[in-house]
Design an enzyme around this catalytic site. Structure first.
Site, short mmCIF file in Angstrom:
data_model
loop_
_atom_site.label_atom_id
_atom_site.label_comp_id
_atom_site.label_asym_id
_atom_site.label_seq_id
_atom_site.Cartn_x
_atom_site.Cartn_y
_atom_site.Cartn_z
N HIS A 156 -0.72 6.49 -4.23
CA HIS A 156 -1.32 7.68 -3.63
C HIS A 156 -0.29 8.81 -3.73
O HIS A 156 0.92 8.55 -3.73
CB HIS A 156 -1.60 7.34 -2.15
CG HIS A 156 -2.35 8.37 -1.38
ND1 HIS A 156 -1.74 9.49 -0.85
CD2 HIS A 156 -3.65 8.44 -1.01
CE1 HIS A 156 -2.65 10.20 -0.19
NE2 HIS A 156 -3.81 9.59 -0.28
N ASP A 233 3.99 1.49 1.45
CA ASP A 233 2.93 2.35 1.95
C ASP A 233 1.82 1.41 2.42
O ASP A 233 1.08 0.85 1.62
CB ASP A 233 2.45 3.27 0.82
CG ASP A 233 1.16 4.00 1.16
OD1 ASP A 233 0.54 3.70 2.20
OD2 ASP A 233 0.76 4.86 0.35
N GLN A 236 -3.43 1.42 3.67
CA GLN A 236 -4.71 0.71 3.48
C GLN A 236 -4.61 -0.77 3.83
O GLN A 236 -5.63 -1.47 3.81
CB GLN A 236 -5.19 0.85 2.03
CG GLN A 236 -5.48 2.27 1.59
CD GLN A 236 -6.69 2.89 2.31
OE1 GLN A 236 -7.51 2.19 2.91
NE2 GLN A 236 -6.78 4.21 2.28
N LYS A 259 -6.49 4.89 9.99
CA LYS A 259 -7.09 3.97 9.00
C LYS A 259 -7.42 2.63 9.66
O LYS A 259 -8.15 1.83 9.09
CB LYS A 259 -6.11 3.70 7.85
CG LYS A 259 -5.58 4.94 7.16
CD LYS A 259 -6.44 5.36 6.02
CE LYS A 259 -5.72 6.39 5.16
NZ LYS A 259 -6.65 7.29 4.50
N CYS A 397 -6.73 11.15 -4.27
CA CYS A 397 -5.28 11.47 -4.18
C CYS A 397 -4.46 10.49 -5.02
O CYS A 397 -3.34 10.11 -4.64
CB CYS A 397 -4.78 11.48 -2.74
SG CYS A 397 -5.62 12.68 -1.71
N1 C6P Z 1 -5.91 7.87 1.78
C1 C6P Z 1 -8.25 7.96 1.15
O1 C6P Z 1 -9.39 8.41 1.23
P1 C6P Z 1 -2.37 9.77 5.79
O2 C6P Z 1 -3.23 10.89 5.31
O3 C6P Z 1 -0.94 10.15 5.93
O4 C6P Z 1 -2.92 9.08 6.99
O5 C6P Z 1 -2.45 8.63 4.64
C2 C6P Z 1 -2.08 8.96 3.34
C3 C6P Z 1 -2.30 7.78 2.45
C4 C6P Z 1 -1.20 7.13 1.92
N2 C6P Z 1 -1.33 6.04 1.17
C5 C6P Z 1 -2.52 5.51 0.87
C6 C6P Z 1 -2.60 4.26 0.05
C7 C6P Z 1 -3.68 6.13 1.37
O6 C6P Z 1 -4.87 5.61 1.07
C8 C6P Z 1 -3.57 7.31 2.14
C9 C6P Z 1 -4.80 8.05 2.60
C10 C6P Z 1 -7.20 8.44 2.13
O7 C6P Z 1 -7.97 7.12 0.31
C11 C6P Z 1 -7.15 9.94 2.20
S1 C6P Z 1 -6.58 10.65 0.70
#
Ligand code: C6P
Length: 439
Positions: A156, A233, A236, A259, A397
């Site tokens: 991401h 990371d 997910q 999440k 993203c």
């Molecule tokens: N992905 C998706 O629709 P934040 O925004 O900081 O809570 O998470 C960012 C992020 C980082 N790593 C991974 C693997 C992610 O999936 C995400 C967030 C969402 O897939 C929004 S782009």
């Protein structure tokens, strides 16, 4: 989570009839798990019971953000109604109560992730801020010109851009682990990329675009053999997997509350204590200091050294409540249910003309990314929404991954444990209708 049902067994059963009722399940390791009553679980999530565009809502955008059970919403309401106060600052009872709840929440997250103590959990706004913190604090203080950072093709933007910023600042080099045709990491290539200049390996635990579950234990073992630290990371992974940072043996683990059925605006960074101790503060301000004078400042102890300013108090409490909510279930049963949803989607996908599934990893969480010939993903999203079905479309993203695959984006249905087989079937019925009319 490898889908644990065979195609044959899925075909045999009448899915719609039993889709929302309690049924018995098998975990991925073959053991029997407690039956789940999905109808009862769904009653915990007030938002699910509504119509969208005149149709019952089918919420399949859980990877973007998950829905919140009433207990999470109520825990935050209770804070605001009964003991709203700043933490670690007040000389009064309400502040003491807020501080106790806030720190109990931290301890709960620490225990949930199997950290060694609450000082290893830093509150952040989410995964993005957690990774930026590691890049700017650990990375900037430890990396030098020519050092290497290994990322993967599946990342991401949150696990790419902070490292690019760091690489520019210190003169480091970024290398990328390639993937195979199933969207699994090429572990042989990873081994080749590791050198004695590798200082950081940063990979996701579960890909948001393909659902691939990455072999973090192996990635950590190999990285540590060359002296590199591992940043995971976990955005997910938290909603789907049991995360044990000791078993993973990662050095940092980043996750977001929203999440995993908690609120937005809060996340946790786990870091091994000895690494956090040697890292400089990330931001300056109140709370992160021990003593401030114009001739110099000394810093607070862990974890407060990294928490400048008034934190997201209600959100931290809500995040811990979400974890408490999850803990009431047999987690293997939740995973088995999600595997079953994914297996059903994969099976139904076979019968849809012109549909290709993006990401077919052996180890895969319940993320179903797809393309249909002749239909742009964003049109697909709009047409599904008209039928009450919420999915995400676009590059998720993960532009470098989309570029690598040679596609502009995908449509993505991502399942949570409160989704039902009936919803998966409705989603495919809607898809078939769209294809008949528009493809
Ligand atoms: N992905 C998706 O629709 P934040 O925004 O900081 O809570 O998470 C960012 C992020 C980082 N790593 C991974 C693997 C992610 O999936 C995400 C967030 C969402 O897939 C929004 S782009």
């Amino acid at each position: 989570m490898t889908p644990s049902l065979t195609k044959e067994s899925l075909i045999k059963e009448s899915v719609t009839k039993e889709s929302t009722a309690a049924y018995s399940l098998e975990a991925a390791d073959g053991s029997k798990v407690e039956p789940l009553d999905i109808d009862r679980i769904r009653r915990d999530f007030p938002i699910l019971h509504q119509q969208v565009n005149g149709k019952p809502l089918v919420y399949l955008d859980n990877a973007a953000t998950s829905q919140k059970p009433a207990v999470v919403i109520e825990s935050m309401n209770r804070y605001y109604r009964e003991y709203n106060s700043n933490v670690h600052r007040g000389a009064h009872s309400l502040s003491d109560k807020a501080t106790a709840a806030f720190e109990a929440a931290r301890l709960h997250i620490a225990q949930y992730l199997n950290a060694s103590g609450r000082e290893e959990i830093i509150w952040v706004r989410g995964t993005t801020e957690a990774i930026n913190l590691v890049a700017q604090s650990y990375g900037r203080s430890q990396l030098q010109t020519g050092d290497e950072i290994i990322l993967s093709q599946l990342e991401h933007h949150s696990n790419i851009v902070p490292w690019q910023l760091l690489a520019e600042q210190v003169g480091a080099v970024i290398k990328v682990i390639p993937i195979n045709e199933k969207a699994e990491l090429d572990m042989a290539a990873y081994r080749q990329l590791l050198t004695d200049r590798t200082k950081i390996v940063a990979v996701n635990h579960v890909s948001n675009a393909t659902g691939t579950i990455n072999p973090i234990i192996e990635i950590s073992r190999l990285a540590h053999a060359t002296g590199a630290v591992v940043v995971v990371d976990g955005a997910q992974a938290l909603p789907h997997l049991i995360v044990d940072v000791k078993a993973l043996d990662c050095d940092f683990y980043a996750c977001s509350g929203h999440k995993a059925f908690g609120p937005t605006g809060i996340g946790a960074l786990y870091g091994k204590r000895e690494l956090l101790e040697k890292m400089p503060p990330y931001q300056g301000g109140g709370e992160m200091i021990e003593r401030v004078s114009f001739s110099g400042t000394t810093f607070n102890q862990l974890p407060f050294k990294f928490e400048a300013g008034t934190p997201a108090i209600a959100e931290a409490i809500g995040f811990a409540e979400a974890v408490r909510y999850l803990e009431q279930f047999d987690r293997k049963a939740l995973q088995a249910h999600e595997d079953r949803l994914l297996a059903r989607a994969m099976e139904l996908a076979d019968a849809v003309p012109g549909l290709s599934v993006i990401g077919q990893a052996q180890q895969k969480a319940s993320v179903f990314s797809f393309l249909v010939d002749g239909l742009h993903p964003s049109d697909m999203g709009t047409l599904l929404d008209q039928q009450g079905i919420a999915v995400r479309t676009g590059h998720h993203c993960t532009q470098p991954l989309m570029d690598y695959l040679g596609i502009p984006g995908t449509s993505r249905a991502s399942f949570a444990f409160y989704n039902t087989l009936e919803e998966v079937e409705k989603f495919f019925a809607a898809l078939q209708k769209i294809i008949r009319l528009f493809a």
